[in-house]
Design an enzyme around this catalytic site. Sequence first.
Site, PDB file in Angstrom:
ATOM      1  CE1 TYR A   1     -13.504  -1.687 -16.675  1.00  0.00           C
ATOM      2  CE2 TYR A   1     -12.003  -1.607 -17.766  1.00  0.00           C
ATOM      3  CZ  TYR A   1     -13.219  -2.039 -17.502  1.00  0.00           C
ATOM      4  OH  TYR A   1     -13.965  -2.444 -18.630  1.00  0.00           O
TER       5      TYR A   1
ATOM      6  CB  SER B   1     -11.026  -4.133 -20.823  1.00  0.00           C
ATOM      7  OG  SER B   1     -10.567  -3.302 -21.192  1.00  0.00           O
TER       8      SER B   1
END
Length: 260
Positions: A155, A142
Site C-alpha cells: 500500500y 494517502s
Amino acid sequence: MSLQDKVCIITGAASGIGRGIAERFVADGAKVAIADLDLDVATATAEELTRRGPGKAIGVKMNVTDEDQVNAGVAEVVKTWGGVDVLVSNAGIQIVHRLEDFPFAEWKKLLSIHLDGGFLTSKACLPHMYAKGSGSIIFMGSVHSKEASPLKSAYVTAKHGLLGLARVIAKEGAAHGVRANVICPGFVKTPLVEKQIPEQAQTLGIPEKDVIEKVMLGETVDKEFTTIADVAEVAHLFAAFPSNALTGQSLVVSHGWYMN
C-alpha cells in the site's frame, strides 16, 4: 468555483470515499459517471444521486486493471456526455502482511489496482481532456504517500507511486490545460479501514481499541478520524480549480497526523 455541467468519472464510486465525492460533485451540478466493478450497485447509486440533483449520474462497469474495460467505460461516458473534464482515480484495496509473509500475488493485485488503475484511467481520459484544452486528474493517495507503517509495504509503495504519476501528468498535461493532483487522507472510517482494525489487532497482538487509538489515530492532533466529507471537499477544490497554478501537488487531510 463550480462543477456545473462538468463531466466527471470517479472510480470505485459506488461506496465509501468515492461515493462521497460523487455526492459532492452531483450536488454542484456535475455529470458524474459512477465507475465500479459492480454495475448494479453503481447504477443504483447513480439513480439515487440523480434524484437528489441538481446534477446527474450514470453507472459504468469498470475494472480499473482491465485496459479494454477502462477504455470501453470512458468511451461510454464520452458518447453519453461528449467528453471528460475530471477523473478521480479512487478505486483501491488494502492488504496487510509483514513483508516477509506478503504473498507475491497479493502484492501484485494491490499495486495493479492502485497504480495500473491510475495509469489506465488517465491514459484513457487524457486524449479527451487534451481535445478540450482543459481537465483535472485526481489520484486518491494517502498519508502513506508520505509516510510508512508496518504491515503495509504494498500500500505504501503504491501510494508513493501515485505522487510520481501525478507529477509526470502535470508536466505533460500543462500545455493542454490539464492538471493532476493527489489527495492524501488520513484514516477515514470506511469499510476498508473497518476491515483493517481486527486484522491489525491480530497481527500486532494488541486490542482493537489500541489499533484505533494508538496505531491509527495516535499521531493526530485530536484523535479524530478524517471524514468522507473532508476528502470530498478537497476533491472538489482540485476538480474545480480554474488554472495550472494548482498542479502536481498533494494535499494531506489527516487531522495533523502528517504535517509538511
